[in-house]
Design an enzyme around this catalytic site. Structure first.
Site, short mmCIF file in Angstrom:
data_model
loop_
_atom_site.label_atom_id
_atom_site.label_comp_id
_atom_site.label_asym_id
_atom_site.label_seq_id
_atom_site.Cartn_x
_atom_site.Cartn_y
_atom_site.Cartn_z
N HIS B 243 0.80 -1.21 0.00
CA HIS B 243 0.00 0.00 0.00
C HIS B 243 0.83 1.26 0.00
O HIS B 243 0.31 2.35 0.08
CB HIS B 243 -0.91 0.02 1.23
CG HIS B 243 -1.93 -1.07 1.20
ND1 HIS B 243 -3.18 -0.88 0.72
CD2 HIS B 243 -1.85 -2.36 1.55
CE1 HIS B 243 -3.85 -2.01 0.78
NE2 HIS B 243 -3.05 -2.93 1.28
N ARG B 244 2.13 1.08 -0.02
CA ARG B 244 2.95 2.27 0.13
C ARG B 244 2.79 3.21 -1.06
O ARG B 244 2.83 4.42 -0.90
CB ARG B 244 4.41 1.88 0.35
CG ARG B 244 5.15 2.96 1.12
CD ARG B 244 6.49 2.50 1.60
NE ARG B 244 6.43 1.82 2.87
CZ ARG B 244 7.01 0.66 3.12
NH1 ARG B 244 7.67 0.04 2.19
NH2 ARG B 244 6.91 0.13 4.31
#
Lengths: 636, 307
Positions: B243-244
């Site tokens: 999700h970065r």
């Protein structure tokens, strides 16, 4: 004394399995800790740190990657030693972690020696200190939590097996969930204190629920019938040993307790099973292996290993069916196009690239058992020898200074060694008197050991008679050895008119394995291109990392028929071979020429290149590994 | 004697706008997570970093040479103290020095693996934890990681790659006129650094003020839900890990908005952010070495952001 407000556990969106695994292990420490496997950026570490906030009486002891051995094991307390000349134990992290959570981020990157220390303690619940004149036993019961990204290299099965539970985390695939994650994270980063405050109540509720579950746990019962179910599940999954049965039972108990019940139900066991079983399950053809699942080749009993190629093939075949095969030919039945003429080959080159499956790995079992043994005996000796004279590498422990040159002093260890004698030595006003015998040097470990570059002939002639299959099998056995020795590997394939660096130097054997599996064959044999590409890459490596031990492993039948500069293909190859010989680059040629008429070019090439020469037919996988190992000895 | 060497003014740099922008964004929002500069030698990478830091007296560039030892990086036992008094005290390393500063690593792809590990550890937590040589110590280590690499010399581990919020590709200026200008300015600077710098005083001052203003409002910039959704969609479509990427895209868009003096991020911010955040995050197989076509990605970003 919170230094920073951690992201709250209950604010983590999704990742239910991860959260549940952490809850199970905190309710019941007997479940053997949690290994969290996942790609980067999936809240692995966030969840673990959040858990520490939920647990009130349990501290999270973090084991950083820069840790040195004496910090883990404990050592002599310095001030006491200097003042009174007595040796008192300064507790190490293993003792400090007793009753707590021991957290290792990127556990797969930890130094082998230290991993071993930790696993020994985890297995026995005690920790033996035998060092620097101190001998004692300390309790060391802790919940081990580790995270890892499989891209960085895998854990050996012995290590992953120690973790009772294992979860694999992935990124969320739904837009709405991702947006929710984003929103929460942004709000958190804007004002951490406030965000945590908003979740305080929920956190407290979870904490109380876990505490109640912990109290209830000893009273939770399991019927005989369900115990049998646990055993059956473990058996069915073909888990090694009895650890799985016990962990499964304990995890089910934790789930029951957490759900405020006093009796384990079948549903509890089913819920617990994935956490306990997934990373222990072995060779089930219908299950695509998880990243951490035991690499089946590594620790099998002989008869299991014998089944191995079949299962691999089945899986292979299954995958291959999805690939477009223009001529409808399956990989299993490649025609013996050994003697084919050039022009025919050219015509077919484009249309008929084939992918051979990975062949024979039968010998691996015995081979690896043997190699491991050897390694533990040779152990650090080899490593430090190779590395002597440099201060590079990770400092893992201190050892007595060898006579002669004094370099790289491990000061603290030296002082510690001198400390107990200070009372008797102190005469001339110096604070500390150190004699030669006290000197300790730093033992460093550099993870990159050797650099193996495979230069693989992927031309059409290699596709013949399943030779590629055998070749792949041989390379895989080398890859696995490389994995254990933490070598880096790369792969150049040459075919048609060109050589391609399919895989640049990497420590991820997984990637190499994948590259190998998908390696297509077909077309002409530009041997010179291949050699030259491999040579260039390794020369660069030698410049960048003078400490590395690059080695080129050429796999070919020597039947060069495509040149680099338009000259005679074989002559060109020999020219480059001479350059390689002149540079002193260690190399090894595996000759795969077979058939009635043999030209022996590969043998000539080996002679010119000053390379070790082996014929594939005469070679068992373990011989190759032996050969490579003997070549990578420090004399190079 | 003036011992402070005059540094080439940031505003006098020609071209490399992406790199300049990426660096500025990290100064505005140090929590963003650094920038990786890929490119050939002699493309003013190091000059740009130093020039930017020079704008602010409080900002320092801490160099981490690739020959550094682990002790030098994480810190170690204070020798002097240990020998004189037998007491264990912590001698801070580069990571301590880099706290609240820029940590600059030239040729980061050649950095030893074990150093990369400790760097990741610290970068991930903003804390450097040391357990070695009898020292148990931890200290904050929040730094803006700036790394440069020449991709031809080898790759960077994906894990470290992912730590960089942004990445930019720099190339030698292709436009002949601009190239001439580069040389001209460089010569003028070398002839008389101080008077050269004076010419840019105003420009420097206004950039400084812009950045400071952006810094003051960046916490208040907001992003509407549909912007978050767009970011999430882009990530899903491109199958980036974890999700970065989403988070970085949004944070970068917010920072871009702040630099533009706005308090809400818009689609155009996001599309520019995506171009900085995504290139090093695209999933690669060993076979397609970066062959995922960037123009397709741009098309996708454009489509998603246009709606």
């Amino acid at each position: 004394m919170k230094r920073q407000a951690n992201y709250p556990f209950s604010a983590i969106v999704g990742q239910e399995q991860l959260k549940m695994a952490l809850i199970i292990s905190s309710v019941n420490p007997k479940t053997g800790g949690v290994l969290i496997v996942g790609e980067r950026g999936t809240a692995k570490s966030t969840a673990v740190r959040a858990l520490a906030d939920v647990m009130e009486h349990t501290a999270m002891i973090q084991l950083p990657l820069n840790v040195t051995e004496e910090m883990v094991a404990g050592t002599v307390k310095l001030d006491q030693a200097i003042k009174s000349g007595t040796r008192v134990l300064e507790e190490g992290l293993l003792s400090k972690a007793d009753g707590q959570i021991l957290y290792i981020d990127e556990v797969n990157l930890l130094s082998d020696n230290i991993t071993k220390l930790i696993l020994d303690a985890a297995a026995t619940g005690i920790h033996r200190v035998e060092r620097e004149g101190i001998s004692c036993v300390r309790p060391s019961r802790f919940t081990l939590i580790g995270t890892m990204n499989p891209e960085e290299g895998l854990l050996s099965p012995q290590i992953s097996d120690r973790f009772g539970l294992c979860v694999t985390v992935n990124g969320e695939k739904h837009v709405a969930v991702r947006v929710a994650i984003l929103k929460k994270r942004l709000t958190y980063e804007k004002d951490r204190q406030q965000f945590c405050f908003a979740y305080m109540e929920e956190t407290n509720r979870l904490r109380e629920k876990i505490q109640r579950a912990q109290e209830r746990l000893p009273k939770v019962t399991v019927s005989e019938e369900l115990m049998t179910l646990c055993v059956r599940i473990a058996l069915e999954a073909n888990c090694a040993g009895h650890r799985a049965d016990i962990f499964l039972l304990e995890a089910a108990k934790a789930i029951a307790a957490f759900n405020e019940r006093l009796e384990v139900t079948e549903a509890d066991i089913r819920e617990a099973a994935p956490y306990v079983i997934a990373h222990r399950m072995r060779e089930r053809p219908d299950v695509e292996s998880e990243p951490v699942t035991d690499r089946p080749e590594n620790n099998h009993r002989q008869e299991e290993a014998a089944e191995e190629p079949e299962t691999t093939n089945e899986r292979e075949a299954g995958q291959l069916q999805h690939q477009p095969q223009e001529d409808g030919m399956t990989t299993g039945e490649m025609p013996p196009d050994d003697m084919e003429t050039d022009s025919e080959e050219k015509q077919r080159a484009a249309a008929q690239d084939t992918v051979a499956e990975i062949g024979e790995q039968l010998q691996l079992t015995s081979m690896f058992a043997a190699s491991k043994d050897r390694r533990s005996r040779a152990g650090n000796g080899k490593r430090s020898k190779t590395r002597s004279g440099t201060k590079q590498g990770r400092f893992i422990k201190a050892a007595p200074m060898p006579a002669g040159k004094i370099t790289d002093i491990a000061l603290m260890a030296t002082i510690r060694a001198a400390a107990p004698y200070q009372k008797s030595r102190r005469e001339d006003g110096r604070a500390i008197v150190i004699t030669d015998a006290d000197l300790r040097k730093k033992v460093r470990e550099k993870r990159i050991g050797n650099t193996l570059l495979f230069v693989v002939d992927a031309s059409g002639s290699m596709g013949a008679q399943q030779r590629m299959r055998a070749v792949k099998g041989a390379i895989v056995s080398l890859l696995h050895d490389a994995y254990q020795k933490r070598d880096s590997v790369g792969m150049v394939a040459f075919r048609n008119d060109d050589a391609e660096l399919l895989l640049d130097m990497t420590r991820s054997v997984d990637l190499a394995h994948k590259a190998l599996r998908e390696l297509p064959t077909g077309g002409k044999t530009p041997l010179a291109c291949g050699l030259s590409a491999g040579f260039r890459r390794l020369q660069k490596m030698r410049k960048q990392e003078p400490e590395s031990l690059p080695m080129m492993i050429v796999v070919t039948d020597g039947k060069a028929n495509a040149g680099m500069y338009g000259g005679d293909p074989v002559k060109e190859a020999l020219t480059i071979a001479r350059q390689i010989a002149a540079s002193g680059l260690p190399s090894l040629i595996i000759d795969i020429e077979t058939g009635f008429i043999q030209l022996g070019i590969a043998k000539l090439l080996a002679k010119t290149m000053n390379a070790e020469y082996y014929k594939l037919d005469e070679l068992k996988a373990d011989t190759i590994v032996q050969a490579v190992r003997s070549m990578s000895s420090p004399s190079f | 004697m003036n011992c402070k060497q005059t540094i080439y003014p940031f505003t006098a740099l020609v071209g490399q706008e992406r790199m300049q922008e990426a660096l500025i964004l990290n100064v505005i929002n140090p929590a963003l997570g650094g920038v990786l500069i890929r490119g050939e030698k002699g493309t003013a990478k190091s000059t740009a970093v130093r020039a930017l830091a020079d704008l602010f007296s409080s900002l320092e560039v801490v160099d981490l040479p690739i020959s550094a030892t682990e002790d030098q990086v994480v810190g170690s036992l204070n020798m002097e103290q240990a020998i004189k008094t037998g007491e264990k005290t912590f001698e801070p390393g580069l990571l301590a020095k880099a706290h609240k500063q820029m940590l600059y690593i030239d040729e980061i792809n050649l950095l030893d693996d074990h150093l990369v590990d400790v760097l990741l550890d610290a970068a991930a937590m903003g804390v450097n934890t040391v357990e070695r040589e009898g020292i148990s110590h931890s200290h904050p280590a929040e730094f803006v990681l700036v790394g440069t690499m020449n991709p031809e010399e080898g790759d960077l581990r994906p894990q470290l790659l992912d730590r960089f919020a942004l990445s930019v590709e720099v190339r030698g200026e292709q436009n002949p006129q601009a190239r001439v200008e580069v040389v001209k300015r460089r010569l003028a600077f070398e002839r008389d650094p101080e008077s050269f710098a004076r010419q840019y005083q105003d420009a420097q001052q206004s950039l400084r003020e812009n950045i400071l203003y952006a810094k003051s409002i960046v916490r208040d910039v907001t992003a509407a839900d549909d912007l978050l959704e767009t970011a999430a969609k882009i990530s899903i479509k491109l199958e980036v890990d974890g999700h970065r990427a989403d988070l970085m895209m949004i944070k970068t868009a917010l920072t871009l908005a702040a630099f533009a003096g706005r308090t809400s991020a818009v689609k155009s911010d996001l599309s520019r952010a995506a171009a900085l955040v995504l290139p090093h995050r695209l999933r690669r197989t060993p076979f397609e070495d970066y062959k995922q076509d960037w123009s397709d990605v741009e098309q996708l970003i454009y489509e998603e952001c246009a709606v």
